[in-house]
Design a protein around this motif. Structure first.
Motif: not given
Length: 221
Positions: A31, A202-203, A214, A216-217
């Protein structure tokens, strides 16, 4: 792999930077954390690495609570499980590039065979016998990245790892970090102000004074 349980931290002057932060990062997850300057991104990495202590809450790595370890056990955990790419590099000036990169392997009684591979991966092959004072800031940053990855750590912490690199080199280094994390089924946290860098994760998580969100991807380049 990594679990944060209600972690809080205030600076000496009393300003709260982390408040009841809870988050779980599983093996294989990578991340990126973004957010305004001063919100506590680097502080969080230092707490995860055991280089700083939270005022309250708990950090667990592989189910082990760092606060429950004595100094020797905490040092051993950092040495074996973590790879930390510091903003300030922390390259040892009296060691050659080869010796700097080999250090995590030697400390863990591992073969030094990967040193030459990592020198090539970061574009410094042929410079292995040079000393840090002979390198530019960008080259020193690449040494720090190679040293952090050479022992295949289970958790990679990267604090603005491409701040001193040109765009083409930054792209290659970011791909290297991602590849090493994925190939080793490790976990990774990238702290960055760059949306381009964040897109290799990944995110994307945004850190605010209210915690991690979180957003957004990641849309990888």
């Amino acid at each position: 792999m990594l679990e944060l349980r209600r972690v809080s931290k205030a600076y000496a002057e009393g300003r709260q930077v982390l408040s009841d932060l809870t988050y779980t990062l599983k093996a294989g997850e990578y991340v990126a954390i973004m957010g305004e300057s001063g919100v506590g991104k680097s502080t969080l990495l230092n707490i995860v690495a055991g280089l700083d202590t939270p005022d309250s809450g708990e950090v667990l790595i592989d189910g082990i609570a760092i606060s429950q370890l004595d100094d020797a056990a905490a040092t051993l955990l950092r040495r074996t499980a973590l790879g930390f790419i510091f903003q300030a590099f922390h390259i040892l000036p009296h060691l050659t590039l080869r010796q700097n990169i080999a250090l995590p392997l030697l400390l863990n009684n591992m073969s030094v065979d990967r040193v030459e591979q990592m020198l090539t991966e970061v574009g410094l092959n042929g410079r292995e016998d040079h000393f840090p004072h002979q390198l530019s800031g960008g080259e020193l940053q690449r040494v720090a990245i190679a040293r952090a990855l050479v022992h295949c750590p289970r958790l990679v912490l990267a604090d603005e790892p491409t701040g001193n690199l040109d765009p083409e080199t930054a792209h290659d280094i970011l791909q290297l970090i991602r590849t090493e994390i994925k190939n080793n089924n490790a976990s990774g946290i990238l702290v960055t102000h760059s949306h381009i860098a964040a897109a290799t994760a990944d995110a994307v998580l945004t850190m605010t004074r209210h915690g991690l969100q979180k957003t957004e991807p990641a849309k990888r380049q």
